[in-house]
Design a protein around this motif. Structure first.
Motif, mmCIF file in Angstrom:
data_model
loop_
_atom_site.group_PDB
_atom_site.id
_atom_site.type_symbol
_atom_site.label_atom_id
_atom_site.label_comp_id
_atom_site.label_asym_id
_atom_site.label_seq_id
_atom_site.Cartn_x
_atom_site.Cartn_y
_atom_site.Cartn_z
ATOM 1 N N ILE A 144 0.879 -1.171 0.000
ATOM 2 C CA ILE A 144 0.000 0.000 0.000
ATOM 3 C C ILE A 144 0.912 1.215 0.000
ATOM 4 N N ARG A 145 0.821 2.028 -1.038
ATOM 5 C CA ARG A 145 1.737 3.163 -1.166
ATOM 6 C C ARG A 145 0.959 4.468 -1.329
ATOM 7 N N SER A 146 1.556 5.530 -0.841
ATOM 8 C CA SER A 146 0.954 6.856 -0.938
ATOM 9 C C SER A 146 1.626 7.633 -2.055
ATOM 10 N N PHE A 147 0.803 8.221 -2.939
ATOM 11 C CA PHE A 147 1.305 9.007 -4.056
ATOM 12 C C PHE A 147 0.685 10.402 -3.997
ATOM 13 N N SER A 148 1.490 11.388 -4.224
ATOM 14 C CA SER A 148 1.028 12.770 -4.144
ATOM 15 C C SER A 148 -0.121 13.016 -5.119
ATOM 16 N N GLY A 149 -1.201 13.525 -4.588
ATOM 17 C CA GLY A 149 -2.358 13.848 -5.409
ATOM 18 C C GLY A 149 -3.227 12.674 -5.782
#
Length: 377
Positions: free
Chosen positions: A246-251
Motif C-alpha cells: 500500500i503506497r501513498s502518491f502525491s495527489g
C-alpha cells in the motif's frame, strides 16, 4: 431430448439450447474474528455496516473497524463468523475459520485479527486459510503481512510465515494503515483491500486486477516505500512469496500497488486476477454441469457439455475477460473419447472436460481440467 407416447402418436421434444451456466458472486467475503456480542460461531450474512452493528455490536472490536473500511471501499455481501468478545486466540480463530468452510457462497477469506496472534500462531492460521482456499472450488485469501508497522527489513522477513504450500490461493498486503474510522489504531489493510476487490469485480469484472485503486478512508500507510522497495517485495527469489504494498502518491492518495498472489515465482499463477478468474470458471462450470451426473457417458452428453461451456466462455470473452479477436482465439473446450478420456475413464464413470483459456495476463493458454464422477446405472 424427450419422447412422449400417446395412442398412435409419438411426440419428440428436442432441446434447442444447451444448459446454461450462471457465475456466482465473485466477491462474497468471509470475515471471522472477535465481536462485542452476537451469535457465537454461527456465520451470518451481512449486507451493511448497520446490519453488522445490529448483530455484533461496534467498537472496540477490531473487526468492527475493519468492516467500516470494507464498506467504505465498495464492499457489499459478506458473511461474518464471530468467535466471541475475548481477545483472539489461535483456537478461537481456527474455529471461526472452520465454520466458514461450510459457507459455499464465500469466495474471499479475511481475518484482520490474525496479526494479533503470536508469530507461530499467526503462521498456523494463515497457512490454514490458504489450505481451505485450495480445498474449495472458488476461494481466495486476502492476508495481512505480520508486523505490518515495523521496519522494512523486519516486514520483509515475515513473509516466510506463509509457508510454501497453496501460495497461489492467496495474496498478502502491507503495511498497516491509518484510518479516519480509528485514528489511534494501526489497522491491517486486508478489509479495505477486500472492499476494493468487491468494487473492482462489480465495475470491471473478476479478470481486472484489484490494483492501482485508491483506498477510501485511509489517510496513510505506516511505512513509505520506494520503487526499489517495491521490487524487493514483489520478487522473492528464495521463497517466491510476493507481497503487494500500500503506497501513498502525491495527489492520488493511498493506492493498492500490486496484484500478485503469494506464488510470485509461478509463471502461471502469480497474478491475483488469473487465479480468481480460473477459479470462477471452474466453479461455474462444475455447478452448471451437475445435470450430466446421471446421463449416459457418451457422445450426445459430451456434445451438450461442450456447447454449455462454449456458451459460457463466449459470454466472458464478450465482456473482455479473455484475449482474442474471436472466440476460437480466446478459448477451446474438448470432451470425448481419445481426446480427454480413455476407455478406462469411461469404465470408471469419469467424464472429463478440458478447457483452454487465453488469459489477459499472461498471454499463453492455461489448461484446466474438471471431472464428474457419474452415478452407476
Amino acid at each position: 431430448m424427450a419422447t412422449y407416447r400417446t395412442p398412435g402418436v409419438y411426440l419428440e421434444e428436442i432441446r434447442p439450447f444447451p444448459a446454461s451456466v450462471s457465475a456466482p458472486d465473485s466477491a462474497v467475503v468471509g470475515f471471522f474474528g472477535c465481536t462485542e456480542r452476537g451469535p457465537l460461531l454461527q456465520p451470518q450474512a451481512v449486507r451493511s455496516l448497520l446490519e453488522f452493528e445490529q448483530l455484533f455490536g461496534g467498537a472496540p472490536a477490531l473487526l468492527h473497524a475493519a468492516l467500516q473500511l470494507f464498506y467504505a471501499n465498495g464492499g457489499a455481501a459478506c458473511v461474518v463468523s464471530s468467535v466471541g468478545p475475548a481477545a483472539p486466540t489461535l483456537a478461537a480463530l481456527r474455529a471461526g475459520l472452520d465454520t466458514l468452510a461450510t459457507q459455499a457462497a464465500v469466495t474471499l477469506l479475511v481475518c484482520p485479527e490474525a496479526c494479533s496472534l503470536p508469530r507461530p500462531d499467526y503462521a498456523q492460521l494463515v497457512q490454514a486459510m490458504l489450505a481451505q482456499c485450495a480445498a474449495s472450488a472458488n476461494r481466495f485469501a486476502i492476508l495481512d503481512l505480520y508486523d505490518g508497522g515495523q521496519s522494512r527489513a523486519d516486514l520483509a522477513a515475515q513473509r516466510a510465515l506463509f509457508g510454501s504450500q497453496h501460495l497461489m490461493f492467496g495474496a498478502a498486503y502491507a503495511p498497516f494503515v491509518r484510518s479516519a474510522f480509528a485514528p489511534g489504531l494501526a489497522l491491517p489493510p486486508s478489509a479495505a483491500v477486500a472492499g476494493a476487490y468487491a468494487s473492482t469485480d462489480q465495475q470491471r469484472g473478476v479478470w481486472k486486477a484489484p490494483a492501482n485503486v485508491a483506498l477510501q478512508q485511509v489517510s496513510a500507510p505506516l511505512l513509505a516505500f520506494s520503487d526499489r522497495d517495491q521490487q524487493a517485495f514483489n520478487i522473492d527469489a528464495a521463497g517466491g512469496r510476493s507481497i503487494n504494498l500500500i503506497r501513498s502518491f502525491s495527489g492520488r492518495g493511498c493506492l493498492i500497488w500490486g496484484a500478485r498472489a503469494l506464488a510470485g515465482n509461478d509463471n502461471e499463477w502469480r497474478y491475483v486476477p488469473v487465479r480468481r478468474l480460473c477459479s470462477l470458471v471452474l466453479a461455474s462450470l462444475q455447478a452448471g454441469s451437475q445435470w450430466a451426473v446421471f446421463e449416459p457417458n457418451e457422445a450426445s452428453t459430451w456434445t451438450r457439455l461442450v456447447a454449455m461451456a462454449e456458451n459460457f466462455l463466449t459470454l466472458l470473452w464478450r465482456q473482455g475477460a479473455l484475449q482474442g479477436a474471436k472466440p476460437e482465439q480466446a478459448f477451446y473446450v474438448r470432451c470425448g473419447l481419445n481426446q480427454t478420456m480413455t476407455a478406462a475413464d469411461l469404465a470408471a464413470g469419469r467424464l472429463i472436460v478440458e478447457l483452454g483459456l487465453a488469459l489477459l495476463r499472461p498471454a499463453e493458454f492455461i489448461v484446466l481440467r474438471f471431472a464428474l464422477q457419474l452415478a452407476a446405472a
